[in-house]
Design an enzyme around this catalytic site. Structure first.
Site, PDB file in Angstrom:
ATOM      1  CD1 TRP A  41      -0.070  -0.401   3.291  1.00  0.00           C
ATOM      2  CD2 TRP A  41      -1.323   0.553   3.125  1.00  0.00           C
ATOM      3  NE1 TRP A  41       0.226   0.161   4.434  1.00  0.00           N
ATOM      4  CE2 TRP A  41      -1.310   0.610   5.170  1.00  0.00           C
ATOM      5  CE3 TRP A  41      -2.820   1.819   3.683  1.00  0.00           C
ATOM      6  CZ2 TRP A  41      -1.992   1.136   5.813  1.00  0.00           C
ATOM      7  CZ3 TRP A  41      -4.148   2.065   4.732  1.00  0.00           C
ATOM      8  CH2 TRP A  41      -2.829   1.728   5.954  1.00  0.00           C
ATOM      9  CE1 TYR A  87      10.552  -4.938   7.328  1.00  0.00           C
ATOM     10  CE2 TYR A  87      10.983  -6.934   6.727  1.00  0.00           C
ATOM     11  CZ  TYR A  87      10.424  -5.818   7.525  1.00  0.00           C
ATOM     12  OH  TYR A  87       9.004  -6.090   7.527  1.00  0.00           O
ATOM     13  CD  GLN A 114       1.127  -3.960   3.380  1.00  0.00           C
ATOM     14  OE1 GLN A 114       1.148  -3.117   1.976  1.00  0.00           O
ATOM     15  NE2 GLN A 114       1.548  -2.817   4.689  1.00  0.00           N
ATOM     16  CG  ASP A 177       1.686  -3.454  10.559  1.00  0.00           C
ATOM     17  OD1 ASP A 177       1.357  -2.168   9.855  1.00  0.00           O
ATOM     18  OD2 ASP A 177       3.482  -3.542  10.622  1.00  0.00           O
ATOM     19  NE  ARG A 210       8.638  -0.267  14.587  1.00  0.00           N
ATOM     20  CZ  ARG A 210       8.245  -0.635  13.754  1.00  0.00           C
ATOM     21  NH1 ARG A 210       7.610   0.617  13.043  1.00  0.00           N
ATOM     22  NH2 ARG A 210       8.117  -2.062  12.779  1.00  0.00           N
ATOM     23  CD1 TRP A 364       0.280   0.857  12.660  1.00  0.00           C
ATOM     24  CD2 TRP A 364      -0.934   2.319  12.434  1.00  0.00           C
ATOM     25  NE1 TRP A 364       1.571   1.298  11.369  1.00  0.00           N
ATOM     26  CE2 TRP A 364       0.224   1.987  10.839  1.00  0.00           C
ATOM     27  CE3 TRP A 364      -2.138   3.285  12.141  1.00  0.00           C
ATOM     28  CZ2 TRP A 364      -0.576   2.742   9.784  1.00  0.00           C
ATOM     29  CZ3 TRP A 364      -2.643   3.279  10.962  1.00  0.00           C
ATOM     30  CH2 TRP A 364      -1.098   3.429   9.592  1.00  0.00           C
ATOM     31  CD  GLU A 407       7.438   4.465  10.103  1.00  0.00           C
ATOM     32  OE1 GLU A 407       8.111   4.197  10.966  1.00  0.00           O
ATOM     33  OE2 GLU A 407       6.416   3.130  10.101  1.00  0.00           O
TER      34      GLU A 407
HETATM   35  C1  GLC Z   1       4.873  -0.417   9.150  1.00  0.00           C
HETATM   36  C2  GLC Z   1       3.295   0.335   8.515  1.00  0.00           C
HETATM   37  C3  GLC Z   1       2.787  -0.952   7.438  1.00  0.00           C
HETATM   38  C4  GLC Z   1       4.049  -0.118   6.443  1.00  0.00           C
HETATM   39  C5  GLC Z   1       4.939   0.192   6.471  1.00  0.00           C
HETATM   40  C6  GLC Z   1       5.876   0.168   5.299  1.00  0.00           C
HETATM   41  O1  GLC Z   1       4.666  -1.550   9.176  1.00  0.00           O
HETATM   42  O2  GLC Z   1       2.292   0.226  10.080  1.00  0.00           O
HETATM   43  O3  GLC Z   1       1.960  -0.204   7.355  1.00  0.00           O
HETATM   44  O4  GLC Z   1       3.082  -1.050   5.030  1.00  0.00           O
HETATM   45  O5  GLC Z   1       5.420  -0.190   7.854  1.00  0.00           O
HETATM   46  O6  GLC Z   1       5.670   1.983   5.611  1.00  0.00           O
END
Ligand code: GLC
Length: 439
Positions: A41, A87, A114, A177, A210, A364, A407
């Site tokens: 997304w 990652y 997603q 998330d 986080r 979130w 972010e």
């Molecule tokens: C985090 C967000 C998710 C997004 C990802 C990359 O995991 O919760 O919605 O797609 O980062 O930005």
């Protein structure tokens, strides 16, 4: 509210620069340190901003995503174009090589999906396109077919018993998330057989912003369970100990299906338009079951336990995208949006700022995100609340101009949080600036 944005030209220049720097050739990474691959997304939202200065590149962003669609129709949440150890969990942990369509070229994907915003992104690009250009019509047609197959996959794989709404089987699928919405459902996820792992996200971002380690264990346990089923999507819905119906996710699917129907109409694809409309109508009626009269908004349903959640998150406001303006519930949703913004004025909080669970900095569970604001700006416009939409745009731009392209943001103070030089924040800034110019 007058925007506290000092220099919109400078803001635009910076946003374009971030998107150019995060461009890896055909796809854009959300943030170079924290998220060094292509996210589903994120790419769709990114295409909207890129389109304001490089339309061809914007179409390419969506095409690259669609190229990694699985044979069964799923478009995965991450495409691992290049190796990068920073990652976790990377491709070796997901282990989807049998399903990833470009595995032979060494490009693997995750095994979950997603929020489906591709349809909305496609329509946004399409509506700014020269409809007589045959090459662009071809490109739009291919994306239309990919999105249609994905939406049909949702119906088959995520609503296998025909209950009318689609489920998510991992919190990461929701895009939100770490929302409070998942806490209860996650308690059913066992972690006693979890294989050892080491998370990497807290190497880059303050652990206080986080998910906790206990939550992370559950995220990993779900992943390991799905992998043990060989990523056979046809069995995962029933096999998963976590199966939630998210009103926000379903609202995105409905809105995207309505977008597909309009694009299909313009391309003379009445078969596809009819199918997309039918799916959207079915889901819109089923959404009634998620209305929570006690809260005056929608809330999640736990399909494993058969229980309704009483948590008030922004996911329960997103059905504004799906309701008709004459539906009395839209007025209630908009009143809540206004109230939340009165309490927490920088963007829209991701969790009811008057609730006990509200945490303005943990991701979130309170912070505001420009992509969610963008979705709701569209909903507010469709419901005739241009005033509230402008307020949301202005407070989003104010957060970025004071705190940078972060972010997410503390909705009480506008303080920037999480990753830096973030693609979707840059992209939404460009989309909002373009909207202001059009008004
Ligand atoms: C985090 C967000 C998710 C997004 C990802 C990359 O995991 O919760 O919605 O797609 O980062 O930005």
């Amino acid at each position: 509210m007058v925007p506290q944005v000092k220099d919109t030209d400078e803001l635009r220049r910076q946003a374009e620069q971030i998107l150019e720097d995060n461009d890896r050739g055909g796809y854009t990474v959300p943030s170079s340190m924290l998220y060094p691959f292509q996210w589903n997304w994120d790419s769709c939202f990114t295409a909207l901003g890129v389109h304001t200065f490089d339309p061809d590149r914007a179409w390419r962003e969506l095409e690259t995503l669609a190229e990694h669609q699985w044979d069964d129709g799923m478009i995965p949440h991450i495409v691992f174009h290049e190796g990068d150890d920073r990652y976790f969990p990377g491709p070796a942990v997901w282990g989807t090589s049998g399903q990833s369509p470009r595995a032979a070229d060494g490009i693997l994907t995750s095994g979950i999906t997603q929020p489906p915003v591709l349809g909305m992104a496609l329509e946004a690009l399409w509506s700014r396109t020269d409809l007589d250009d045959p090459a662009l019509r071809q490109r739009a047609m291919r994306l239309l077919d990919a999105a249609d197959r994905w939406h049909q996959w949702f119906v088959n794989a995520r609503d296998p018993h025909g209950q009318g709404l689609v489920a998510i089987i991992h919190p990461w699928e929701s895009g939100r998330d770490n929302s409070v919405d998942w806490d209860e459902g996650l308690t059913a996820v066992r972690t006693d057989r979890l294989l050892p792992y080491r998370r990497r996200d807290t190497d880059h971002v303050d652990a206080g912003q986080r998910p906790t380690d206990a939550d992370y264990d559950r995220f990993m346990s779900l992943l390991q369970t799905f992998r043990s089923h060989g990523w056979a999507q046809s069995v995962l819905h029933d096999a998963s100990p976590f199966c939630m119906i998210d009103p926000g996710f379903n609202a995105c699917l409905i809105a995207s299906d309505r977008s597909l129907a309009r694009v299909a109409g313009g391309l003379g694809r009445s078969d596809l338009a009819t199918r997309a409309t039918l799916r959207a109508d079915t889901m819109t009626s089923a959404l009634d079951a998620l209305w929570n009269p006690g809260l005056g908004q929608f809330s999640c349903w736990n399909r494993v336990a058969g229980t309704r959640s009483d948590n008030a998150s922004v996911g329960g406001l997103l059905p504004l995208l799906a309701l008709s303006p004459s539906d009395p519930r839209s007025t209630l949703l908009m009143a809540r949006i206004e109230r939340w913004m009165d309490v927490a004025p920088f963007g829209l909080a991701s969790q009811d700022p008057t609730s006990e669970a509200f945490d303005p900095v943990r991701y979130w569970r309170g912070p505001s995100w420009l992509v969610v604001n963008w979705l709701l700006v569209n909903g507010l416009h469709a419901h005739g609340r241009a005033d509230l939409a402008s307020r949301l745009i202005e407070s989003s731009l104010t957060s970025v101009s004071t705190s940078g392209f972060r972010e997410y943001f503390n909705p009480m103070t506008g303080q920037g949080l999480g990753g830096h030089r973030f693609s979707w924040t840059a992209s939404m800034t460009l989309a909002f600036l373009a909207k202001l110019r059009r008004c």
